[in-house]
Design an enzyme around this catalytic site. Sequence first.
Site, mmCIF file in Angstrom:
data_model
loop_
_atom_site.group_PDB
_atom_site.id
_atom_site.type_symbol
_atom_site.label_atom_id
_atom_site.label_comp_id
_atom_site.label_asym_id
_atom_site.label_seq_id
_atom_site.Cartn_x
_atom_site.Cartn_y
_atom_site.Cartn_z
ATOM 1 N N GLU A 98 0.939 -0.173 15.381
ATOM 2 C CA GLU A 98 1.637 0.310 14.189
ATOM 3 C C GLU A 98 2.249 1.690 14.459
ATOM 4 O O GLU A 98 1.606 2.526 15.119
ATOM 5 C CB GLU A 98 0.627 0.429 13.039
ATOM 6 C CG GLU A 98 1.220 0.892 11.735
ATOM 7 C CD GLU A 98 0.145 1.233 10.693
ATOM 8 O OE1 GLU A 98 -0.962 1.638 11.057
ATOM 9 O OE2 GLU A 98 0.448 1.093 9.495
ATOM 10 N N LYS A 103 3.581 -4.579 5.511
ATOM 11 C CA LYS A 103 2.214 -4.097 5.242
ATOM 12 C C LYS A 103 1.971 -3.946 3.738
ATOM 13 O O LYS A 103 2.790 -3.355 3.025
ATOM 14 C CB LYS A 103 2.019 -2.742 5.939
ATOM 15 C CG LYS A 103 0.622 -2.165 5.792
ATOM 16 C CD LYS A 103 0.553 -0.793 6.471
ATOM 17 C CE LYS A 103 -0.853 -0.235 6.479
ATOM 18 N NZ LYS A 103 -0.882 1.116 7.087
ATOM 19 N N CYS A 137 -3.194 -2.488 10.231
ATOM 20 C CA CYS A 137 -4.096 -1.352 10.022
ATOM 21 C C CYS A 137 -5.016 -1.492 8.803
ATOM 22 O O CYS A 137 -5.903 -2.334 8.795
ATOM 23 C CB CYS A 137 -3.277 -0.059 9.975
ATOM 24 S SG CYS A 137 -4.260 1.397 10.443
#
Length: 504
Positions: free
Chosen positions: A79, A181, A214
Amino acid sequence: MFSFGTVFTFALLLIPPTEAVDSSYVAAVYEHNLILNPDPRVPLSRLEALQHLQKNLDIFEVQAARAAQQGAQIIVFPEDGLHGFNFSRTSISAYLETVPDPEQESWNPCLEPLRHNNTEVLQQLSCMARRNNLYLVANMADLQPCSVSAAPSSCPPDGRWQFNTNVVFRSDGLLVARYHKYNLYFEAAFDAPPEPEIVTFDTPFAGKFGLITCFDILFQEPTVILVEKGVRQIIFPAAWMNQLPLLDIIQFQRAFSLGANVTLLAANIRNDQLIMTGSGIYTPFSATYHHAQKGDPEEGRLLVARVPVLDPEWLGHNAASSEAAAVDESPGYCYSDTCLDSPASTAPVFVSSMMYDPFTFALLNATDGEMRVCNGTFCCYLQYRWVEETGRSELYALGAFDGTHTVNGRYAVQVCALVRCAGSDASSCGQEVDEAESKLDFMLEGKFASRHVYPSVLSSGMVLEQPERVEAAADGRVSLKHSSVMGGLVTACLYGRMYHLDTA
Ligand SMILES: *[C@@H]1O[C@H](CO)[C@@H](O)[C@H](O)[C@H]1NC(C)=O
Ligand SMILES: *[C@@H]1O[C@H](CO)[C@@H](O)[C@H](O)[C@H]1NC(C)=O
Ligand SMILES: *[C@@H]1O[C@H](CO)[C@@H](O)[C@H](O)[C@H]1NC(C)=O
Ligand SMILES: *[C@@H]1O[C@H](CO)[C@@H](O)[C@H](O)[C@H]1NC(C)=O
Ligand SMILES: *[C@@H]1O[C@H](CO)[C@@H](O)[C@H](O)[C@H]1NC(C)=O
C-alpha cells in the site's frame, strides 16, 4: 541463530509431492523501502509527480523481474508503495489516475496506452506484468468523477472520489481487478467508497484471490465477507505501523491466516521512522516472512515461496463455502469444563494499559501452575511450566480484555494474552518488548462470544512460532497449546474480534 532480518520458514507444506506439482504455485511479495516525496503537503505538477513515482516504479520493475526469475506467478507490492503518505486531498491531485472499472471495460494499458489519458502509472504496471509474465498487484491513487447533484449522492462536494486503490494486472497486462480500500486509517487524501467492495479475481494457476488493504484486515467488511464467501486466498498490501505486544503486523498476519484458514500474501512498507516492516507469504501450514530488526539496513526485501492452492473450486472440490476456522472443532484442551471454571481463579489482579486498553492482569508467580484472569464475565485460563534451563528472572503476566478498543480506530475485542512484561515491575506488563529468554510450555484458553479468534505465538527477536495445537469448541472456547517453544516467549495471544459489537 536468529540472525537479524533472516527469512524464516518454519513448516514445510503438508501436501503430497505428487499433488504439489499441479496444485501449488509460486507467490512473491515485496517489502518496499519507498522513496518519499519530502513535502507531501505541497501540490506538484503532473510531471513532478511522475518523476517521483518513477523512482518507485523503477524499483518495482527490478523486483518484478527478480521474482519472475524465481518462478513467481504473482507478485504483491505494498500500500502507498508508489506515492507515499501524508498528502492532503489537494496535494495528492497530480498523483491521481482514473482507473477504469474492469467489470465494465476490458483494457490492456500496455497494449493500448492511448485509450485513456493520464494513465502513465497504469501503463507501466501493465507492461511490468506483461514483460515478466506474472500477475501483479499494486496500490495507487484513483480519481473517479461523480455527480454532486444526482441526489441522493454521497459524492464529495468537489465532484470526485479519491480512492486508495489496489489494481491487479494479468500476466499479459490486462487490468483484471480494482479494489477501493474501505477502512481508511487517517488518510486525508482519500474517501472510503460508499459501500464496501467485495473484489476477487481469478487466475489459471491458483483460482480465486480476494483483495483487502491494510486496516481492512481488522474488520468484517470486506475481509470476513470475502472469507465467508469461500475466498481462501487473500492479498494484503499494507503500510502498517507496528505495535507490540499484540499488533506487530507479522503477528496478525500469522494469526489471521490461521484463524480464517486462508493464505495471506502480505506486503508491507519498510520505513524505520514510521515503524513499518513485516511482510510474508502465509498459509495455514507455513510461513515465509521477513521482519527487520533494529540496526538492519533500511532496504526492501523480496520474498518468494511455493504454496499450495487453497481455492476449493480450482481444486475441483465441492465449493461449500462456509468460513472455516483453521482450528479443530473439539471439546477443547480441557475435556471437561474444568479449565475455565477451575478454582485456579483467585490470582491477585491489577489493571495495566496494553496498547491503550485497560487489561486485567495477573502475574505468573511460580515455576509452573494454572491461573485464571477475568475481565467482567470474560475469562482467560492459563496452564504453564517454565522449561528447566531458563531461570525465572523475567516477569510474565496473563491478561484479559473485553471491550472496545478506541484509540486510533474503534473495534470490539476479547483478548487473552500471555505477555512478557517489559521490566521487573508489574506496571511494565503490557508495554512493548521484543526480546525474551524464558521458555515456557503453556496452554492458553478463553471462552469467546465470537467465532473469529486469531491465535499467535511470538518469540524473541520477532520470530513467529506455529502454535502446536489450536482447538475450538462449539461453546466458544478456544485453546492454544504450545510446548515446544523455540525461543524466549514474547507474546502468546488469542485475539477475538467481536465484529457484531462494532459501532461506527
Ligand atoms: C506525516 O505527518 C505526521 C504528522 O504531521 C508526521 O509525524 C509524520 O512524520 C509524517 N510522515 C511522513 C512520511 O511524512
Ligand atoms: C487526450 O488528451 C488529448 C490532448 O488534451 C485530447 O486531444 C484527446 O482527445 C484525449 N484523449 C482521450 C481519450 O481523452
Ligand atoms: C482448513 O482448510 C482445509 C482445506 O484447505 C480443510 O481441510 C480444513 O478442514 C480446514 N480447517 C478447518 C478447521 O475447517
Ligand atoms: C500464586 O498465585 C496463585 C493464584 O493464582 C496462588 O494460589 C498461589 O498461592 C500463589 N503462589 C505463590 C508462591 O505466591
Ligand atoms: C474490564 O476491565 C476494565 C478495567 O478494570 C473495566 O473498566 C471494565 O469495566 C471491565 N469490563 C467488563 C466487561 O467488566
